[in-house]
Design an enzyme around this catalytic site. Structure first.
Site, PDB file in Angstrom:
ATOM      1  N   ASP A   1      61.836  27.297  61.187  1.00  0.00           N
ATOM      2  CA  ASP A   1      62.799  28.320  61.569  1.00  0.00           C
ATOM      3  C   ASP A   1      61.982  29.424  62.250  1.00  0.00           C
ATOM      4  OD1 ASP A   1      64.430  30.996  59.881  1.00  0.00           O
ATOM      5  OD2 ASP A   1      65.176  29.955  61.644  1.00  0.00           O
TER       6      ASP A   1
ATOM      7  N   ASP B   1      63.236  33.287  63.153  1.00  0.00           N
ATOM      8  CA  ASP B   1      63.408  34.650  62.626  1.00  0.00           C
ATOM      9  C   ASP B   1      63.037  34.689  61.158  1.00  0.00           C
ATOM     10  OD1 ASP B   1      66.122  34.288  64.627  1.00  0.00           O
ATOM     11  OD2 ASP B   1      64.796  35.983  64.967  1.00  0.00           O
TER      12      ASP B   1
END
EC number: 3.1.3.21
Lengths: 320, 289
Positions: A32, A34
């Site tokens: 991922d 952020d």
């Protein structure tokens, strides 16, 4: 910091030794972005070095994000800019699986063979429209839509675009009652699909505040149209299947690294991947403990195999 | 046990003979858009002559009570007084007045809604955010044609304070227009706010029983001798059951008979009316001359 590992042996701190053993058995790491690689426009300290070291060791990297506001190319540009490397030129973006791109793949599959050029009503960003166009799906509706006339009778009389086969709900800062009304009208046409890029309820901002996430908009459309949306992003399998198809993955030799238990870790668990939680983002060890101790079996699933304070913790395992 | 029986003949006469009062939903029961349901004004007149009370309970948060009263008059219903009208706008104002400090602090209520709702809130002495500064102590979600992402995010910002109330006028997912098209309801906007804030709204309108509490503050109501007449199973009929009333579905609005029968077959008895009629005009035959 003390070990967190629960009675079930999960959520163990990934020490350098354990990381070495883990990485020996892993070909691909999916990240991922952020809260894992960066926060806003600032790289997590040590994160670029960790990824550079992983690439140097021959590990394949993929980036799996629920963000629907950027194209693959735009994400690739940010990865490069913040020091995370990646291919350049026409291959840029091939490591990136965002929900704009994956929603386009989904719709191309579903709308193929319809006999007419496919079209979608899009509550979302220009990037989402661009990804759709790139697979041959025209889009209408991006941007603001003012209410015309005096009341529901007037705006319900507004003509609809012919040939819209799907409504796509992504992150839309121009979301409004008028657009919601239009989306419902399209959905009432026979065969019109409803797709949501993701169900994140909030987008965290710096300093602990947040704005509403795409999940809110999807829920509003679902409620008004009395239908369930097909969801593209984590924790739905579909986004992982997009990666698996393009990468040819072996789930047993793949790790999912994320900061959110209810999206990243749940996706990893669902798809049979090894999972690492990094504490640089949304979820905390408290959250993990709560899930481990819960009576609810769906919460019990949302527990990672390992955790790190940040992905920089991988670096010692990668040094020769 | 509610069994969705057609209400006519002897059963109709007996039921009305022992009925003291009737609560009516408005949209889809008394009128559809700008058309009164044929026979509806006559029914209300006959109920009045028969000494039976009529009260009106509407989830529509667009209209102030004054606007609702004007609508009754315009569509040919005579003799309906403002005191008989309970809208979700009026009752939301009442709920907020009860739960906020008195006098209401400046700028305390952040409203997602139109002029009718705002007017009703001001009439109750509430003070609205955006009209004056002050910490927001309650977010009220109503029917809002101007709902936007910016307003959604502003509501969320206020709701980060766990002491800030979250109230919804109603949770109707959509509303029908007279030609069968639908318009998104407050329920869809409330879903967005609840999802972002992680909070559940306190609901004023049916099927919540709050509006019944507002009614019984002003009127003596014996539930055993009171009917609830509505067109929507998931709001009106459920509300009626929760308040201990005898429920009558009228088929001039949202819900269809086959939907009621499906709930019956599925054992979801809270959503099954005791009786149904094709239109409320059918009740006239049950009233003694």
């Amino acid at each position: 910091m003390a070990e967190a590992g629960g009675d079930d042996g999960r959520c163990v701190r990934l020490s350098a030794d354990r990381a070495q053993a883990l990485l020996a058995d892993v070909d691909t790491l999916l990240f991922d972005c952020d809260g894992v690689l960066w926060r806003g426009e600032t790289a997590v300290p040590g994160a670029p070095e960790a990824l550079t070291a992983l690439r140097a060791r021959g590990k394949r990297l993929g980036f799996v994000t629920n963000n629907s506001s950027k194209t693959r190319e735009a994400y690739a540009e940010k990865l490069k800019r913040l020091g995370f490397g990646g291919p350049a030129g026409p291959g840029a973006g091939l490591e990136v699986f965002g929900t704009a791109y994956c929603a386009a793949l989904y719709l191309r599959q579903r709308l193929e063979g319809g006999g007419v050029p496919a079209k979608a009503y899009v509550l979302g960003s220009p990037a989402l429209a661009a990804e759709l166009e790139a697979v041959g799906i025209a889009s209408v509706g991006v941007g603001p839509e003012p209410l015309q006339g005096a009341g529901p009778g007037d705006w319900l009389a507004e003509p609809l675009e012919p040939g819209v086969g799907a409504v796509v709900v992504g992150f839309d800062p121009h979301f409004s009652y008028a657009k919601l009304t239009k989306a419902v009208r399209y959905l009432q046409q026979p065969g019109c699909l409803l797709v949501g890029t993701n169900m994140d309820n909030r987008l965290p901002l710096e300093g602990g505040s947040y704005i509403a996430g795409t999940g809110c908009l999807v829920r509003a459309v679902e409620m008004a149209a009395q239908r369930q949306a097909e969801i593209i992003g984590k924790p739905s399998r579909f986004i992982f299947d997009c990666v698996a198809k393009e990468f040819g993955l072996n789930p047993d030799r793949t790790v999912m690294v994320g900061d959110r238990l209810d999206t990243d870790i749940l996706l990893g668990v669902t798809c049979g991947l090894k999972t690492i939680l990094t504490l640089t983002g949304v979820s905390s060890l408290e959250d993990v403990k709560g899930n481990q101790q819960s009576d609810c079996s769906s919460r019990n699933k949302m527990v990672p195999d390992f955790y790190v304070d940040s992905i920089a913790d991988l670096i010692p395992a990668l040094e020769d | 046990m509610a069994a969705c029986e057609r209400l006519d003949g002897g059963a109709l006469r007996e039921l009305l003979a022992r009925t003291q009062g009737v609560l009516f939903d408005c949209d889809g029961v008394l009128w559809n858009g700008e058309r009164a349901v044929p026979g509806a004004p006559e029914l209300l007149e006959r109920l009045g002559r028969g000494g039976k009370a009529a009260l009106f309970v509407s989830n529509n948060s667009r209209r102030s009570v004054a606007e609702l009263a004007a609508r009754f008059a315009r569509l040919g219903f005579r003799g309906v007084a403002a005191e008989q009208l309970f809208s979700s706008a009026l009752c939301a104002a009442r709920l907020l007045s009860q739960r906020l400090p008195r006098p209401c602090p400046p700028g305390a209520v952040f409203v997602l809604g139109g002029d009718g709702l705002r007017g009703e809130l001001r009439a109750a002495g509430l003070r609205l955010a955006g009209e004056e500064p002050g910490p927001v102590r309650a977010v009220l979600v109503g029917y809002d044609e101007h709902f936007s992402f910016a307003k959604l995010s502003e509501a969320c910002a206020h709701l980060r304070d766990p002491d800030c109330l979250l109230v919804a006028t109603d949770v109707d997912p959509w509303h029908p227009l007279s030609d069968g098209r639908t318009t998104p309801g407050t329920g869809s906007l409330t879903a967005a706010v609840e999802t972002a804030s992680g909070r559940r709204a306190v609901v004023v309108g049916k099927p919540s029983t709050y509006m019944f509490e507002c009614i019984t503050e002003h009127f003596g109501v014996d539930p055993a001798r009171t009917l609830m007449v509505g067109d929507r199973l998931e709001t009106d009929i459920l509300f009626g059951h929760r308040c201990g009333l005898t429920t009558v579905l009228t088929l001039t609005g949202v819900s269809r008979l086959d939907q009621a029968q499906a709930y019956l077959a599925a054992g979801q008895l809270d959503l099954v009316p005791h009786y149904y009629v094709d239109s409320i005009a059918d009740l006239i035959a049950g009233l003694a001359d």
